[in-house]
Motif scaffolding. Structure first.
Motif, PDB file in Angstrom:
ATOM      1  N   LEU A 109       0.855  -1.272  -0.037  1.00  0.00           N
ATOM      2  CA  LEU A 109       0.087  -0.045   0.216  1.00  0.00           C
ATOM      3  C   LEU A 109       0.706   1.452   0.089  1.00  0.00           C
ATOM      4  CD1 LEU A 109      -2.570   1.844   0.590  1.00  0.00           C
ATOM      5  CD2 LEU A 109      -2.488   1.094   2.961  1.00  0.00           C
ATOM      6  N   TYR A 110       0.643   2.111  -1.043  1.00  0.00           N
ATOM      7  CA  TYR A 110       1.094   3.402  -0.908  1.00  0.00           C
ATOM      8  C   TYR A 110       0.286   4.418  -0.575  1.00  0.00           C
ATOM      9  CZ  TYR A 110       5.445   1.657  -3.136  1.00  0.00           C
ATOM     10  OH  TYR A 110       6.375   0.813  -3.445  1.00  0.00           O
ATOM     11  N   PHE A 111       0.537   5.374   0.463  1.00  0.00           N
ATOM     12  CA  PHE A 111      -0.403   6.021   1.239  1.00  0.00           C
ATOM     13  C   PHE A 111       0.188   7.363   1.046  1.00  0.00           C
ATOM     14  CE2 PHE A 111      -3.047   8.109   4.110  1.00  0.00           C
ATOM     15  CZ  PHE A 111      -4.342   7.504   4.253  1.00  0.00           C
ATOM     16  N   GLN A 112      -0.622   8.206   0.203  1.00  0.00           N
ATOM     17  CA  GLN A 112      -0.042   9.641   0.121  1.00  0.00           C
ATOM     18  C   GLN A 112      -1.144  10.611   1.072  1.00  0.00           C
ATOM     19  OE1 GLN A 112      -1.424  11.619  -3.471  1.00  0.00           O
ATOM     20  NE2 GLN A 112       0.477  12.634  -3.839  1.00  0.00           N
ATOM     21  N   MET A 113      -0.094  11.415   1.950  1.00  0.00           N
ATOM     22  CA  MET A 113      -0.650  12.784   2.439  1.00  0.00           C
ATOM     23  C   MET A 113      -0.362  13.840   1.791  1.00  0.00           C
ATOM     24  SD  MET A 113      -1.626  11.802   5.219  1.00  0.00           S
ATOM     25  CE  MET A 113      -1.648  10.454   6.689  1.00  0.00           C
ATOM     26  N   THR A 114      -1.440  14.581   1.147  1.00  0.00           N
ATOM     27  CA  THR A 114      -1.452  15.629   0.445  1.00  0.00           C
ATOM     28  C   THR A 114      -1.174  17.040   1.119  1.00  0.00           C
ATOM     29  OG1 THR A 114      -3.864  15.735   0.109  1.00  0.00           O
ATOM     30  CG2 THR A 114      -2.526  14.520  -1.342  1.00  0.00           C
ATOM     31  N   ASP A 115      -0.324  16.934   1.936  1.00  0.00           N
ATOM     32  CA  ASP A 115       0.012  18.241   2.802  1.00  0.00           C
ATOM     33  C   ASP A 115       0.152  19.411   1.757  1.00  0.00           C
ATOM     34  OD1 ASP A 115       2.352  17.143   1.846  1.00  0.00           O
ATOM     35  OD2 ASP A 115       3.451  17.891   3.343  1.00  0.00           O
ATOM     36  N   ASP A 116       0.399  19.377   0.631  1.00  0.00           N
ATOM     37  CA  ASP A 116       0.825  20.377  -0.332  1.00  0.00           C
ATOM     38  C   ASP A 116      -0.543  20.964  -0.686  1.00  0.00           C
ATOM     39  OD1 ASP A 116       0.510  18.035  -1.503  1.00  0.00           O
ATOM     40  OD2 ASP A 116       1.790  18.562  -3.418  1.00  0.00           O
ATOM     41  N   GLU A 117      -1.382  19.968  -1.155  1.00  0.00           N
ATOM     42  CA  GLU A 117      -2.735  20.130  -1.695  1.00  0.00           C
ATOM     43  C   GLU A 117      -3.445  21.158  -0.576  1.00  0.00           C
ATOM     44  OE1 GLU A 117      -5.508  17.531  -1.627  1.00  0.00           O
ATOM     45  OE2 GLU A 117      -7.169  18.326  -2.674  1.00  0.00           O
ATOM     46  N   LYS A 118      -3.546  20.502   0.396  1.00  0.00           N
ATOM     47  CA  LYS A 118      -4.484  21.144   1.658  1.00  0.00           C
ATOM     48  C   LYS A 118      -3.965  22.635   1.923  1.00  0.00           C
ATOM     49  CE  LYS A 118      -7.631  18.313   1.555  1.00  0.00           C
ATOM     50  NZ  LYS A 118      -8.977  18.761   0.944  1.00  0.00           N
ATOM     51  N   PHE A 119      -2.383  22.865   1.975  1.00  0.00           N
ATOM     52  CA  PHE A 119      -2.060  24.153   2.070  1.00  0.00           C
ATOM     53  C   PHE A 119      -2.412  25.080   1.034  1.00  0.00           C
ATOM     54  CE2 PHE A 119       1.653  26.636   0.359  1.00  0.00           C
ATOM     55  CZ  PHE A 119       1.597  27.835   1.280  1.00  0.00           C
ATOM     56  N   LEU A 120      -2.294  24.633  -0.343  1.00  0.00           N
ATOM     57  CA  LEU A 120      -2.562  25.274  -1.563  1.00  0.00           C
ATOM     58  C   LEU A 120      -4.037  25.579  -1.402  1.00  0.00           C
ATOM     59  CD1 LEU A 120      -0.246  23.414  -4.049  1.00  0.00           C
ATOM     60  CD2 LEU A 120       0.065  25.783  -3.350  1.00  0.00           C
ATOM     61  N   HIS A 121      -4.985  24.701  -1.300  1.00  0.00           N
ATOM     62  CA  HIS A 121      -6.317  24.996  -1.493  1.00  0.00           C
ATOM     63  C   HIS A 121      -6.935  25.676  -0.188  1.00  0.00           C
ATOM     64  CE1 HIS A 121     -10.581  24.353  -2.392  1.00  0.00           C
ATOM     65  NE2 HIS A 121     -10.753  23.815  -1.127  1.00  0.00           N
ATOM     66  N   ASN A 132       2.009  19.111  10.076  1.00  0.00           N
ATOM     67  CA  ASN A 132       1.597  18.468  11.443  1.00  0.00           C
ATOM     68  C   ASN A 132       0.469  17.487  11.298  1.00  0.00           C
ATOM     69  OD1 ASN A 132       3.853  19.502  12.639  1.00  0.00           O
ATOM     70  ND2 ASN A 132       2.578  21.435  13.454  1.00  0.00           N
ATOM     71  N   TYR A 133      -0.845  17.975  10.699  1.00  0.00           N
ATOM     72  CA  TYR A 133      -1.810  17.244  10.520  1.00  0.00           C
ATOM     73  C   TYR A 133      -1.518  15.700   9.686  1.00  0.00           C
ATOM     74  CZ  TYR A 133      -5.476  20.760  12.111  1.00  0.00           C
ATOM     75  OH  TYR A 133      -5.912  21.356  12.911  1.00  0.00           O
ATOM     76  N   ALA A 134      -0.619  15.989   8.927  1.00  0.00           N
ATOM     77  CA  ALA A 134      -0.433  14.657   8.105  1.00  0.00           C
ATOM     78  C   ALA A 134       0.239  13.698   8.942  1.00  0.00           C
ATOM     79  CB  ALA A 134       0.728  15.096   6.939  1.00  0.00           C
ATOM     80  N   TYR A 135       1.154  14.129  10.065  1.00  0.00           N
ATOM     81  CA  TYR A 135       1.795  13.203  10.847  1.00  0.00           C
ATOM     82  C   TYR A 135       0.778  12.660  11.943  1.00  0.00           C
ATOM     83  CZ  TYR A 135       6.344  13.348   9.127  1.00  0.00           C
ATOM     84  OH  TYR A 135       7.623  13.101   8.240  1.00  0.00           O
ATOM     85  N   ASP A 136      -0.178  13.505  12.312  1.00  0.00           N
ATOM     86  CA  ASP A 136      -1.165  13.311  12.963  1.00  0.00           C
ATOM     87  C   ASP A 136      -2.066  12.187  12.638  1.00  0.00           C
ATOM     88  OD1 ASP A 136      -3.147  14.022  15.582  1.00  0.00           O
ATOM     89  OD2 ASP A 136      -4.279  14.113  13.869  1.00  0.00           O
ATOM     90  N   ASN A 137      -2.602  12.333  11.174  1.00  0.00           N
ATOM     91  CA  ASN A 137      -3.431  11.696  10.759  1.00  0.00           C
ATOM     92  C   ASN A 137      -2.778  10.077  10.283  1.00  0.00           C
ATOM     93  OD1 ASN A 137      -4.856  14.232   8.339  1.00  0.00           O
ATOM     94  ND2 ASN A 137      -5.155  13.902  10.458  1.00  0.00           N
ATOM     95  N   ALA A 138      -1.469  10.154   9.931  1.00  0.00           N
ATOM     96  CA  ALA A 138      -1.000   8.846   9.851  1.00  0.00           C
ATOM     97  C   ALA A 138      -1.001   7.856  11.125  1.00  0.00           C
ATOM     98  CB  ALA A 138       0.655   9.292   9.644  1.00  0.00           C
ATOM     99  N   LEU A 139      -1.115   8.416  12.301  1.00  0.00           N
ATOM    100  CA  LEU A 139      -1.025   7.759  13.615  1.00  0.00           C
ATOM    101  C   LEU A 139      -2.558   6.772  13.351  1.00  0.00           C
ATOM    102  CD1 LEU A 139      -0.042  10.296  16.294  1.00  0.00           C
ATOM    103  CD2 LEU A 139       1.329   8.446  15.109  1.00  0.00           C
ATOM    104  N   ASP A 140      -3.497   7.607  12.837  1.00  0.00           N
ATOM    105  CA  ASP A 140      -4.737   6.806  12.608  1.00  0.00           C
ATOM    106  C   ASP A 140      -4.658   5.756  11.407  1.00  0.00           C
ATOM    107  OD1 ASP A 140      -6.522   8.443  14.394  1.00  0.00           O
ATOM    108  OD2 ASP A 140      -5.972  10.084  13.194  1.00  0.00           O
ATOM    109  N   VAL A 141      -3.971   6.114  10.810  1.00  0.00           N
ATOM    110  CA  VAL A 141      -3.727   4.887   9.693  1.00  0.00           C
ATOM    111  C   VAL A 141      -2.979   3.753  10.191  1.00  0.00           C
ATOM    112  CG1 VAL A 141      -2.616   4.436   7.408  1.00  0.00           C
ATOM    113  CG2 VAL A 141      -3.773   6.653   7.787  1.00  0.00           C
ATOM    114  N   ILE A 142      -1.973   3.934  10.897  1.00  0.00           N
ATOM    115  CA  ILE A 142      -1.197   2.803  11.521  1.00  0.00           C
ATOM    116  C   ILE A 142      -1.982   2.220  12.605  1.00  0.00           C
ATOM    117  CG2 ILE A 142       1.013   2.534  12.850  1.00  0.00           C
ATOM    118  CD1 ILE A 142       2.082   5.289  11.436  1.00  0.00           C
ATOM    119  N   ALA A 143      -2.881   3.026  13.362  1.00  0.00           N
ATOM    120  CA  ALA A 143      -3.555   2.330  14.224  1.00  0.00           C
ATOM    121  C   ALA A 143      -4.654   1.158  13.747  1.00  0.00           C
ATOM    122  CB  ALA A 143      -4.306   3.421  14.966  1.00  0.00           C
ATOM    123  N   LEU A 144      -4.890   1.144  12.599  1.00  0.00           N
ATOM    124  CA  LEU A 144      -5.782   0.231  11.965  1.00  0.00           C
ATOM    125  C   LEU A 144      -5.139  -0.870  11.734  1.00  0.00           C
ATOM    126  CD1 LEU A 144      -7.849   2.738   9.480  1.00  0.00           C
ATOM    127  CD2 LEU A 144      -8.512   1.657  11.678  1.00  0.00           C
TER     128      LEU A 144
END
Lengths: 374, 374
Positions: A109-121, A132-144
């Motif tokens: 699985l390749y899991f993309q965190m689009t920190d750039d997009e959310k900043f740009l949008h 920071n949210y990307a690292y925070d959200n990654a914890l939820d992915v890993i927790a699964l």
């Protein structure tokens, strides 16, 4: 009737009551039918409730992915997250299903965190915040419970050296006209957003580049992301790659009336970082399909078809079909009062959160095993 | 008269006989006047022939750079190359001048190889080709004698992790309207090119980011690149950075009639990779300002004002003003025949090439000291 219900589904906005059959026709995707379910079941033995319940309801080329798989050509999974805030339960739906696919088909699985997009949008978000949210959200992915040996989570800004080389090859085949038509971009759109579809397309292809052979790609994601893959599929053959296949989920419902859970309306959603008390309060304050009074409820029964409390059971908190059916009937016949139902759901949500939050804490110790950087 | 001479100057095309005074007015830059030259001379002691001869003829905020310098605030240099082919002598002009500035002001230099841009712009070029040209061209830069401790050469595709973080912050402030107006982009422009101005702007700022303080930036470059810096200057204050300053050179003339040296017309230019025989042949075949016959030349004299052979002396092969003036007069009065002049220039060009090619070979051993990668 159908045309009177107005709704909007774009990668940045989902509004109104979504007509999923209409979406399939508009987006030109295929419904997941019983033939496909039976074919999946041959490989998975059991069907995930998300498939049985048509929460994953639409696809492109999933049958082709199975052709390839049956022909000993393994696929990889690609999904992601736009890290604009904390993770809510709705975000977990595609990830839980992705985990199921990883387990059943033994895939990377390749899991993309689009920190750039959310900043740009988002004019309000700084790049530091989305990182920071990307690292925070990654914890939820890993927790699964994803397999650290086969799961690669990357932030766009930290893996850009690899991504960009593919992205520019992609972008050479995509004009402003194309993204204007596909994404509704206009002259006021910033040039980072205009380029961004190339960044989201790149992971469809770079595992093939990195491994030096064409590997089929399957993307499990909510249907609002489909427009990205449509453009990606148009360009793929020009670059000599397979078109990415997709499997699409519905949107997790809001706790309020209508719509989907939304990070911009905190009361509409339960976040994985909510305290148990906050979660309980949100469930207790939820809109329901119940009657105005207990007396009326007992006489007329409730409407589970429009009830977020019932939807929560349906999507995530009661995977036992028999039990869910009982809930439905007891609501309909007035035996189950909204208060009781909320009480029961609040307990399930708190149990889930409490368990998830423990796993989330543990994820902090192993996150480095998952993160891919240049 | 002036308006009858048609010419075009964009980052991707220079055509016709360029009217540099008109360019200054059109681009809104400042001419380099004697006051500025005297001020420069206070710091450099001597004036580089490119300044004396107004080959560097225009600027933005170079006086401000000197204010800062005199106030003990050091600037850095930023220039670059679009690696779409081998280096020709015209490319060396801004680099030779950049080396002079590095020596005189003891500054760092960031040198960008836009392998991505040349790939995105040119339908015929693959990314591998532009990457290979970037490394090839870097040898020419290094051969000029830049200080390896203070010179950082990077390919966009290899330094993108650093570049992209700045580029997206830049791009958030730049709309399609802006790049449409500035660069003539339209609906058929690919989205990689549309984003690219952010990539070329980023090095104006990332040394400041890397060092954690705002550092003035001076860009020596041919004037066709000025539009990039105009956009960069508009955005800089929004990101809290100084506006980059610029100093602009004229175009090195073609060996053929009119225009500038161009990689797309190999006979118009001498490449640093040409053999001495090729170079000699190109000089011998050059257009001149001479008369049709020797008899006529002796009677009427030649026209150095339109003569590439004279321009070569002026730009690069005779830095002695007295000697150049003799050449001019001897041409005008018919004493210097085109054949003789070409013979002399061919020798100078071969001497230069022979020396440069030796340094270019040596550069292969030290290139790693210069290359910046993520």
């Amino acid at each position: 009737m159908e045309d009177e219900r107005e709704f909007i589904v774009t990668p940045w906005e989902v509004r109104g009551e979504v007509d999923y059959d209409k979406l399939i026709r508009e987006f030109g995707t295929m419904p997941i039918n019983d033939d496909l379910l039976n074919r999946i079941k041959k490989h998975t033995n059991d069907l995930h409730p998300f498939l049985r319940r048509k929460i994953f309801f639409s696809h492109r080329d999933f049958d082709w992915i199975l052709d390839k798989y049956e022909n000993n050509e393994k696929f990889f999974l690609y999904t992601g997250r736009g890290p604009s805030g904390h993770t809510h339960l709705g975000h977990l739906i595609p990830w839980i299903f992705t985990k199921y696919l990883q387990d059943k088909f033994d895939t990377e699985l390749y899991f993309q965190m689009t920190d750039d997009e959310k900043f740009l949008h988002n004019p309000e978000l700084s790049l530091n915040e989305t990182i920071n949210y990307a690292y925070d959200n990654a914890l939820d992915v890993i927790a699964l419970g994803f397999d650290p040996k086969k799961t690669f989570i990357f932030l766009d800004t930290e893996y850009m050296k690899t991504i960009y080389k593919i992205a520019i090859q992609f972008s050479k085949h995509v004009t402003f006209s194309t993204v204007k038509a596909a994404f509704g971009f206009n002259s006021s759109t910033n040039i980072g957003m205009i380029f961004f579809p190339s960044i989201q397309a790149a992971p469809c292809f770079f595992p093939s580049v990195l491994k030096g052979k064409n590997i089929p790609c399957l993307i499990p994601a909510a249907i609002d992301q489909s427009v990205y893959w449509r453009v990606a599929r148009d360009v793929a053959p020009k670059l000599g790659f397979y078109k990415p296949a997709e499997i699409h989920s519905k949107f997790f419902p809001s706790l309020m009336k209508g719509g989907k859970m939304s990070a911009s309306e905190p009361e509409s959603a339960i976040f994985t970082t909510d305290s148990l008390e906050q979660a309980e309060r949100k469930v207790k304050n939820a809109f329901t399909g119940g009657q105005a009074t207990i007396k009326e409820q007992k006489e007329k029964g409730g409407n589970p078809e429009i009830c977020p409390v019932y939807f929560y059971d349906y999507f995530l908190f009661d995977f036992d079909d028999k039990s869910l059916s009982e809930t439905y009937n007891n609501c309909k016949n007035g035996c189950l009062l909204c208060g009781e139902h909320k009480e029961r759901l609040a307990k399930s949500v708190k149990d889930f959160l409490s368990d998830h939050q423990k796993k989330r804490e543990k994820a902090k110790n192993i996150i480095d095993k998952f993160i891919l950087r240049d």
